[in-house]
Design a protein around this motif. Structure first.
Motif, PDB file in Angstrom:
ATOM      1  N   MET A 292      15.050 -16.649 -47.448  1.00  0.00           N
ATOM      2  CA  MET A 292      15.563 -17.027 -48.762  1.00  0.00           C
ATOM      3  C   MET A 292      17.021 -17.477 -48.679  1.00  0.00           C
ATOM      4  O   MET A 292      17.440 -18.400 -49.389  1.00  0.00           O
ATOM      5  CB  MET A 292      15.415 -15.861 -49.734  1.00  0.00           C
ATOM      6  N   TYR A 293      17.770 -16.818 -47.814  1.00  0.00           N
ATOM      7  CA  TYR A 293      19.172 -17.204 -47.621  1.00  0.00           C
ATOM      8  C   TYR A 293      19.248 -18.672 -47.196  1.00  0.00           C
ATOM      9  O   TYR A 293      20.034 -19.458 -47.737  1.00  0.00           O
ATOM     10  CB  TYR A 293      19.820 -16.308 -46.567  1.00  0.00           C
ATOM     11  N   SER A 294      18.426 -19.042 -46.205  1.00  0.00           N
ATOM     12  CA  SER A 294      18.428 -20.412 -45.718  1.00  0.00           C
ATOM     13  C   SER A 294      17.932 -21.383 -46.787  1.00  0.00           C
ATOM     14  O   SER A 294      18.474 -22.481 -46.953  1.00  0.00           O
ATOM     15  CB  SER A 294      17.546 -20.519 -44.468  1.00  0.00           C
ATOM     16  N   LEU A 295      16.917 -20.967 -47.527  1.00  0.00           N
ATOM     17  CA  LEU A 295      16.360 -21.810 -48.582  1.00  0.00           C
ATOM     18  C   LEU A 295      17.403 -22.089 -49.653  1.00  0.00           C
ATOM     19  O   LEU A 295      17.576 -23.229 -50.108  1.00  0.00           O
ATOM     20  CB  LEU A 295      15.133 -21.128 -49.181  1.00  0.00           C
ATOM     21  N   ILE A 296      18.122 -21.077 -50.059  1.00  0.00           N
ATOM     22  CA  ILE A 296      19.131 -21.227 -51.108  1.00  0.00           C
ATOM     23  C   ILE A 296      20.335 -22.015 -50.602  1.00  0.00           C
ATOM     24  O   ILE A 296      20.911 -22.840 -51.314  1.00  0.00           O
ATOM     25  CB  ILE A 296      19.556 -19.840 -51.639  1.00  0.00           C
ATOM     26  N   LYS A 297      20.717 -21.772 -49.362  1.00  0.00           N
ATOM     27  CA  LYS A 297      21.839 -22.510 -48.772  1.00  0.00           C
ATOM     28  C   LYS A 297      21.517 -24.011 -48.728  1.00  0.00           C
ATOM     29  O   LYS A 297      22.344 -24.843 -49.058  1.00  0.00           O
ATOM     30  CB  LYS A 297      22.128 -21.991 -47.367  1.00  0.00           C
ATOM     31  N   ASP A 298      20.280 -24.338 -48.339  1.00  0.00           N
ATOM     32  CA  ASP A 298      19.856 -25.737 -48.316  1.00  0.00           C
ATOM     33  C   ASP A 298      19.867 -26.332 -49.721  1.00  0.00           C
ATOM     34  O   ASP A 298      20.261 -27.484 -49.914  1.00  0.00           O
ATOM     35  CB  ASP A 298      18.452 -25.849 -47.726  1.00  0.00           C
ATOM     36  N   ALA A 299      19.400 -25.546 -50.697  1.00  0.00           N
ATOM     37  CA  ALA A 299      19.354 -26.028 -52.072  1.00  0.00           C
ATOM     38  C   ALA A 299      20.752 -26.327 -52.599  1.00  0.00           C
ATOM     39  O   ALA A 299      20.984 -27.331 -53.278  1.00  0.00           O
ATOM     40  CB  ALA A 299      18.660 -25.006 -52.953  1.00  0.00           C
ATOM     41  N   LYS A 300      21.698 -25.466 -52.267  1.00  0.00           N
ATOM     42  CA  LYS A 300      23.081 -25.670 -52.711  1.00  0.00           C
ATOM     43  C   LYS A 300      23.708 -26.881 -52.050  1.00  0.00           C
ATOM     44  O   LYS A 300      24.430 -27.650 -52.669  1.00  0.00           O
ATOM     45  CB  LYS A 300      23.903 -24.416 -52.436  1.00  0.00           C
ATOM     46  N   CYS A 301      23.413 -27.042 -50.756  1.00  0.00           N
ATOM     47  CA  CYS A 301      23.935 -28.193 -50.042  1.00  0.00           C
ATOM     48  C   CYS A 301      23.380 -29.492 -50.627  1.00  0.00           C
ATOM     49  O   CYS A 301      24.074 -30.480 -50.797  1.00  0.00           O
ATOM     50  CB  CYS A 301      23.577 -28.110 -48.558  1.00  0.00           C
ATOM     51  N   CYS A 302      22.096 -29.455 -50.967  1.00  0.00           N
ATOM     52  CA  CYS A 302      21.437 -30.629 -51.530  1.00  0.00           C
ATOM     53  C   CYS A 302      22.027 -30.980 -52.895  1.00  0.00           C
ATOM     54  O   CYS A 302      22.096 -32.135 -53.272  1.00  0.00           O
ATOM     55  CB  CYS A 302      19.948 -30.357 -51.657  1.00  0.00           C
ATOM     56  N   ALA A 303      22.441 -29.978 -53.631  1.00  0.00           N
ATOM     57  CA  ALA A 303      23.010 -30.195 -54.955  1.00  0.00           C
ATOM     58  C   ALA A 303      24.497 -30.493 -54.890  1.00  0.00           C
ATOM     59  O   ALA A 303      25.149 -30.683 -55.904  1.00  0.00           O
ATOM     60  CB  ALA A 303      22.771 -28.988 -55.840  1.00  0.00           C
TER      61      ALA A 303
END
Length: 306
Positions: A292-303
């Motif tokens: 989940m940490y990686s998933l959220i980090k990717d989501a933030k980077c994408c945004a």
């Protein structure tokens, strides 16, 4: 907690910019990046099952039929797209009680991770329904920062004091046989320094159960002041920093999420009390957390938030 990449940033910041459909598709179809991930050195079971579940989206809980992502946070079981056989199981050296604040949002809690991954050793209670610990103070400790908290390495010393004092409600209530036997043995420890060290380690392994409070830091006062938790040995994890994506403003980065606290306590306990080399025995407790940490980090980077 129930997460998918289409709702992660909405949960973190409802006022944040909307991501493009192209960006969302990229998150769903490509593996999470572990670059700059402080959890990347963990020895984890394959997370391919979570990658597949992420792509297929939410699924039903096999017990309550609720729509969830990865697992049901009320039934403590994986959803239909995450076979139980593909989820690692961790055996712990002692039992864990988690006391959950009634107002803590089920979907945001990481406590369920511990129950999912170490089902035989973890029990979750919803406050005010908690066990009675009074007669077991010599073998129970509470992980919580405070003026009287001690480090993990000092557990042996302090449990020894609890044993010597006994766990009686009063000085006149010390008739239990096991405590009398322990009191007779303890003076012999001073005869030989090596025996004293060995005995001290033995005291540490007498810890049978560790308690964690699952709530926001602003909600903990109601639980920590409960009379049923008074007099318990308190442990503080002072050297670890949180990776939790919901870190609360104004609180030090040493204030960990529930699953982080459980994991780091066990690592320290393994090394400081059991005196054994740590080789990743409890890393899979962070199986869901790290993903989940990686998933959220990717989501933030994408945004564009990082």
């Amino acid at each position: 907690m129930s997460l998918n990449s289409s709702t992660l940033l909405n949960e973190e910041n409802a006022q944040g910019p909307k991501r493009s459909s192209e960006c969302l598709e990229s998150l769903l179809q490509t593996p999470s990046s572990f670059q700059d991930n402080p959890l990347q050195r963990l020895q984890l079971a394959s997370q391919e099952v979570l990658e597949k579940a992420k792509k297929s989206g939410r699924s039903k809980c096999p017990r309550c039929n609720s729509s969830r992502m990865f697992y049901c946070y009320t039934c403590f079981v994986p959803v239909e797209t995450v076979p139980t056989t593909e989820i690692p199981t961790v055996k712990l050296p002692l039992k864990i009680d988690i006391i959950k604040h009634p107002n803590e949002t089920d979907g945001k809690s990481t406590a369920v991770h511990a129950k999912l991954l170490a089902p035989d050793d973890v029990t979750i209670y919803k406050y005010p329904c908690i066990p009675e610990y009074e007669k077991k103070r010599h073998e129970v400790a509470l992980v919580f920062p405070g003026p009287n908290s001690v480090s993990v390495k000092d557990i042996a010393f302090h449990l020894q004091k609890y044993t010597k004092k006994g766990v009686c409600a009063s000085d006149n209530d010390c008739s239990k046989e096991p405590l009398l036997k322990q009191a007779k043995i303890e003076p012999e420890e001073e005869k030989n320094p090596n025996e004293s060290i060995s005995s001290s380690r033995s005291e540490g392994t007498r810890l049978k159960k560790i308690i964690f409070i699952d709530s926001t830091w602003n909600q903990t006062n109601k639980i920590i002041t409960d009379e049923r938790l008074q007099g318990l040995l308190q442990i503080e994890l002072k050297t670890r920093k949180t990776c939790f994506w919901r870190h609360q403003k104004g609180k030090p980065d040493t204030y960990l999420s529930t699953i982080e606290a459980i994991y780091y306590f066990l690592v320290d306990y393994h090394q400081e009390i059991l005196k054994e080399s740590y080789k990743g025995q409890y890393d899979n407790l962070l199986f869901f957390f790290s993903f989940m940490y990686s998933l959220i980090k990717d989501a933030k980077c994408c945004a564009g938030k990082e």
